[in-house]
Design a protein around this motif. Structure first.
Motif, PDB file in Angstrom:
ATOM      1  N   HIS A  98       0.830  -1.201   0.000  1.00 10.25           N
ATOM      2  CA  HIS A  98       0.000   0.000   0.000  1.00 10.25           C
ATOM      3  C   HIS A  98       0.865   1.252   0.000  1.00 10.25           C
ATOM      4  O   HIS A  98       0.667   2.169  -0.797  1.00 10.25           O
ATOM      5  CB  HIS A  98      -0.947  -0.019   1.214  1.00 10.25           C
ATOM      6  CG  HIS A  98      -1.523   1.311   1.526  1.00 10.25           C
ATOM      7  ND1 HIS A  98      -1.068   2.108   2.562  1.00 10.25           N
ATOM      8  CD2 HIS A  98      -2.479   2.037   0.900  1.00 10.25           C
ATOM      9  CE1 HIS A  98      -1.738   3.244   2.554  1.00 10.25           C
ATOM     10  NE2 HIS A  98      -2.597   3.230   1.573  1.00 10.25           N
ATOM     11  N   ARG A 102       1.102   4.077  -2.777  1.00  8.00           N
ATOM     12  CA  ARG A 102       0.650   5.417  -2.393  1.00  8.00           C
ATOM     13  C   ARG A 102       1.749   6.453  -2.646  1.00  8.00           C
ATOM     14  O   ARG A 102       1.484   7.546  -3.141  1.00  8.00           O
ATOM     15  CB  ARG A 102       0.204   5.421  -0.923  1.00  8.00           C
ATOM     16  CG  ARG A 102      -0.433   6.739  -0.494  1.00  8.00           C
ATOM     17  CD  ARG A 102      -1.023   6.673   0.903  1.00  8.00           C
ATOM     18  NE  ARG A 102      -1.299   8.013   1.379  1.00  8.00           N
ATOM     19  CZ  ARG A 102      -2.510   8.520   1.564  1.00  8.00           C
ATOM     20  NH1 ARG A 102      -3.576   7.806   1.354  1.00  8.00           N
ATOM     21  NH2 ARG A 102      -2.652   9.753   1.966  1.00  8.00           N
ATOM     22  N   THR A 295     -16.290   1.667   5.392  1.00  4.55           N
ATOM     23  CA  THR A 295     -15.089   1.012   4.913  1.00  4.55           C
ATOM     24  C   THR A 295     -15.008  -0.334   5.603  1.00  4.55           C
ATOM     25  O   THR A 295     -15.814  -0.642   6.476  1.00  4.55           O
ATOM     26  CB  THR A 295     -13.829   1.856   5.170  1.00  4.55           C
ATOM     27  OG1 THR A 295     -12.718   1.219   4.536  1.00  4.55           O
ATOM     28  CG2 THR A 295     -13.533   1.992   6.656  1.00  4.55           C
ATOM     29  N   ARG A 297     -12.296  -3.448   7.320  1.00 12.63           N
ATOM     30  CA  ARG A 297     -10.975  -3.923   7.693  1.00 12.63           C
ATOM     31  C   ARG A 297     -11.126  -5.372   8.138  1.00 12.63           C
ATOM     32  O   ARG A 297     -12.200  -5.777   8.590  1.00 12.63           O
ATOM     33  CB  ARG A 297     -10.390  -3.116   8.870  1.00 12.63           C
ATOM     34  CG  ARG A 297     -10.102  -1.631   8.575  1.00 12.63           C
ATOM     35  CD  ARG A 297      -8.981  -1.417   7.561  1.00 12.63           C
ATOM     36  NE  ARG A 297      -8.671   0.007   7.385  1.00 12.63           N
ATOM     37  CZ  ARG A 297      -9.220   0.789   6.449  1.00 12.63           C
ATOM     38  NH1 ARG A 297     -10.126   0.300   5.612  1.00 12.63           N
ATOM     39  NH2 ARG A 297      -8.881   2.055   6.365  1.00 12.63           N
ATOM     40  N   CYS A 357      -7.836  10.063   2.301  1.00 11.81           N
ATOM     41  CA  CYS A 357      -8.093  10.218   0.863  1.00 11.81           C
ATOM     42  C   CYS A 357      -7.042  11.089   0.167  1.00 11.81           C
ATOM     43  O   CYS A 357      -6.816  12.242   0.551  1.00 11.81           O
ATOM     44  CB  CYS A 357      -9.476  10.841   0.674  1.00 11.81           C
ATOM     45  SG  CYS A 357      -9.830  11.203  -1.052  1.00 11.81           S
TER      46      CYS A 357
HETATM   47  C1  HEM Z   1     -16.023  13.727  -1.879  1.00 10.04           C
HETATM   48  C2  HEM Z   1     -15.191  12.965  -2.555  1.00 10.04           C
HETATM   49  C3  HEM Z   1     -14.358  11.865  -1.949  1.00 10.04           C
HETATM   50  C4  HEM Z   1     -14.555  11.162  -0.802  1.00 10.04           C
HETATM   51  C5  HEM Z   1     -15.669  11.298   0.216  1.00 10.04           C
HETATM   52  C6  HEM Z   1     -13.456  10.211  -0.697  1.00 10.04           C
HETATM   53  C7  HEM Z   1     -13.300   9.323   0.348  1.00 10.04           C
HETATM   54  C8  HEM Z   1     -12.238   8.461   0.505  1.00 10.04           C
HETATM   55  C9  HEM Z   1     -12.069   7.546   1.614  1.00 10.04           C
HETATM   56  C10 HEM Z   1     -13.043   7.407   2.758  1.00 10.04           C
HETATM   57  C11 HEM Z   1     -10.917   6.864   1.417  1.00 10.04           C
HETATM   58  C12 HEM Z   1     -10.319   5.784   2.337  1.00 10.04           C
HETATM   59  C13 HEM Z   1     -10.908   4.442   2.088  1.00 10.04           C
HETATM   60  C14 HEM Z   1     -10.523   3.421   3.108  1.00 10.04           C
HETATM   61  O1  HEM Z   1      -9.664   3.621   3.958  1.00 10.04           O
HETATM   62  O2  HEM Z   1     -11.134   2.338   3.085  1.00 10.04           O
HETATM   63  C15 HEM Z   1     -10.345   7.347   0.182  1.00 10.04           C
HETATM   64  C16 HEM Z   1      -9.169   6.901  -0.361  1.00 10.04           C
HETATM   65  C17 HEM Z   1      -8.712   7.315  -1.576  1.00 10.04           C
HETATM   66  N1  HEM Z   1      -9.232   8.309  -2.388  1.00 10.04           N
HETATM   67 FE1  HEM Z   1     -10.856   9.418  -2.024  1.00 10.04          FE
HETATM   68  N2  HEM Z   1     -12.640  10.352  -1.778  1.00 10.04           N
HETATM   69  C18 HEM Z   1     -13.145  11.364  -2.569  1.00 10.04           C
HETATM   70  C19 HEM Z   1     -12.611  11.845  -3.742  1.00 10.04           C
HETATM   71  C20 HEM Z   1     -11.456  11.377  -4.309  1.00 10.04           C
HETATM   72  C21 HEM Z   1     -10.892  11.863  -5.551  1.00 10.04           C
HETATM   73  C22 HEM Z   1     -11.476  13.009  -6.381  1.00 10.04           C
HETATM   74  C23 HEM Z   1      -9.786  11.098  -5.798  1.00 10.04           C
HETATM   75  C24 HEM Z   1      -8.827  11.158  -6.947  1.00 10.04           C
HETATM   76  C25 HEM Z   1      -9.101  11.479  -8.155  1.00 10.04           C
HETATM   77  C26 HEM Z   1      -9.641  10.165  -4.705  1.00 10.04           C
HETATM   78  C27 HEM Z   1      -8.628   9.243  -4.584  1.00 10.04           C
HETATM   79  C28 HEM Z   1      -8.453   8.395  -3.510  1.00 10.04           C
HETATM   80  C29 HEM Z   1      -7.358   7.430  -3.426  1.00 10.04           C
HETATM   81  C30 HEM Z   1      -6.259   7.221  -4.460  1.00 10.04           C
HETATM   82  C31 HEM Z   1      -7.518   6.756  -2.206  1.00 10.04           C
HETATM   83  C32 HEM Z   1      -6.655   5.626  -1.658  1.00 10.04           C
HETATM   84  C33 HEM Z   1      -5.737   6.129  -0.577  1.00 10.04           C
HETATM   85  C34 HEM Z   1      -4.981   4.995   0.093  1.00 10.04           C
HETATM   86  O3  HEM Z   1      -5.429   3.842   0.065  1.00 10.04           O
HETATM   87  O4  HEM Z   1      -3.916   5.270   0.659  1.00 10.04           O
HETATM   88  N3  HEM Z   1     -10.668  10.358  -3.816  1.00 10.04           N
HETATM   89  N4  HEM Z   1     -11.162   8.322  -0.355  1.00 10.04           N
END
Ligand code: HEM
Length: 405
Positions: A98, A102, A295, A297, A357
């Motif tokens: 991860h 990342r 989510t 785990r 995120c």
């Molecule tokens: C309101 C909009 C968004 C919300 C509420 C959101 C929410 C989240 C959440 C809750 C996670 C963590 C998931 C987990 O731990 O199970 C996450 C991870 C992630 N999000 Fe977002 N997200 C949003 C928009 C975006 C956008 C626009 C992008 C990119 C274009 C993005 C890219 C990512 C990526 C790459 C991860 C993985 C991070 C990791 O695993 O280290 N997200 N997001």
């Protein structure tokens, strides 16, 4: 089944799609560490959800202990649970994989790359608002909330325009992969869409290797950390992840935000009067209606929450949506929208800890442009019929939200 036997958490119960919050309130009050009869666990209080997010428990289903829940998942997937089945995106990987993925993606996802999109996003919102003005209203989801984040991710990654329509259809199907999977036909459709989309990405990646540009996908191809680069399969998975993690969540942020304002005209008026409220307003609507509700785990060791010990190998769902409405944390008015709420920004909608995120800054930018633009532009903004919910349990949001301007 008598009422007493009804599980405290049942997302298939009538009315849940419209309003899941009474179930969350009951869970927090009566069983904050809830063991579901099907063999998984649900955490619903802010402190517990946050602690799990900050913990080092696993996201990989291979760590599930033998038992009825694992059997059910295996049956649904028609075979054994393998790491490949979940894909190679960082969201499905534990450290060190991860962290490695990342770090590489973060290199392409720079603040400069994000802030460079601001002017373009503002112009795109204005063009959409022009169309709404001309029509005298429309469906917020279709006219604004859906197209903006889709276009943003497509442009950010540098996907050829000719592929946009098909990508839009395929990612719409694949978004179902973050929902509780119950229908084998849906699972098959998701796998087929995934295969086709991966093919599109492989072709584009091949082209970009020869014709690099300043987009994020070219950045991902170039990204290198101590000699480490992304393999082609990993490139495809991280790119698909942008569409899945980045698109539907942001659609929900925009449409949930507009709905919250329409349902609370006093708050809408306050935002109109004081545009400086916009930053906090976006945080408050993210708190009030989390774009993603859960989510998961998998526990690696015995995991203690208060007096309850969850055994190793358990599937634990943690509810962002419930945590965000926890009265113990946000106070007795947690179920109300208050755009000037001081602690709004402490919501867990973008998660917390090592998986916070990556797209949060971009999502905030899009949310502010779309919601702020709509409010600024249309003094007579009102609902023009009832909201229709999308029926999703995780990425719950409006499917249709008619407005008149
Ligand atoms: C309101 C909009 C968004 C919300 C509420 C959101 C929410 C989240 C959440 C809750 C996670 C963590 C998931 C987990 O731990 O199970 C996450 C991870 C992630 N999000 Fe977002 N997200 C949003 C928009 C975006 C956008 C626009 C992008 C990119 C274009 C993005 C890219 C990512 C990526 C790459 C991860 C993985 C991070 C990791 O695993 O280290 N997200 N997001």
């Amino acid at each position: 089944m008598t009422e007493a036997d009804e599980p405290l958490f049942n997302p298939f119960a009538p009315g849940y799609a419209e309003d899941p919050y009474p179930q969350f309130a009951r869970l927090r009050a009566e069983a904050p560490v809830y063991e579901h009869p099907l063999g998984f666990w649900v955490l619903s209080r802010y402190e517990d959800v946050q602690a799990l997010l900050r913990s080092e428990e696993s996201v990989e289903l291979v760590n599930l202990a033998a038992g009825p829940y694992r059997d059910m998942l295996q049956q649904l997937h028609g075979g054994v649970i393998t790491p490949r089945m979940q894909g190679l995106s960082m969201l499905d990987r534990d450290d060190p994989d991860h962290l490695r993925l990342r770090k590489l993606v973060t290199k392409a996802f720079t603040p400069k790359a994000i802030s460079g999109l601001q002017t373009w996003i503002d112009a795109m919102v204005e063009a959409r608002l022009d169309e709404i003005a001309e029509a005298g209203g429309g469906d917020v989801v279709d006219a604004l909330a859906y197209p903006i984040p889709f276009e943003v991710i497509s442009k950010m990654l540098g996907m050829p325009e000719a592929d946009h329509e098909r990508i839009r259809e395929l990612t719409g199907v694949i978004a179902g992969s973050v929902e509780p999977r119950i229908d084998p036909a849906v699972i098959r459709a998701i796998a087929e869409a995934d295969e086709e989309l991966s093919g599109i990405f492989r072709r584009v990646i091949e082209w970009k290797r020869e014709h690099p540009s300043d987009d994020v996908l070219s950045g991902l191809i170039r990204a290198e950390d101590n000699g480490d680069v992304l393999s082609d399969d990993e490139l495809v998975s991280q790119s698909v992840l942008m569409y899945i993690a980045g698109h539907h969540n942001t659609v929900n942020l925009i449409s949930n935000g507009v709905l919250a304002l329409l349902r609370h005209p006093g708050q809408l008026a306050a935002l109109r009067e004081d545009p400086d409220l916009l930053d906090n307003a976006v945080e408050e609507v993210l708190r009030y209606e989390s774009p993603a509700h859960f989510t998961r785990r998998v526990t690696l060791n015995p995991y203690k929450v208060g007096d309850v010990e969850i055994p190793p190998g358990a599937f634990v769902m943690a509810s962002y949506a419930s945590a965000n409405r926890d009265e113990e944390f946000f106070g007795p008015d947690a179920a109300q929208v208050r755009l000037d709420r001081k602690e709004a920004r402490l919501h867990l909608s973008f998660a917390a800890g090592g998986r916070y995120c990556l797209g949060a800054a971009l999502a905030r930018m899009e949310g502010k442009a779309a919601i702020g633009g709509l409010v600024r532009r249309f003094e007579k903004l009102t609902a023009d019929g009832d909201v229709e919910w999308n029926g999703r349990i995780n990425l719950r949001g409006p499917k249709k939200l008619p407005i008149a301007v």
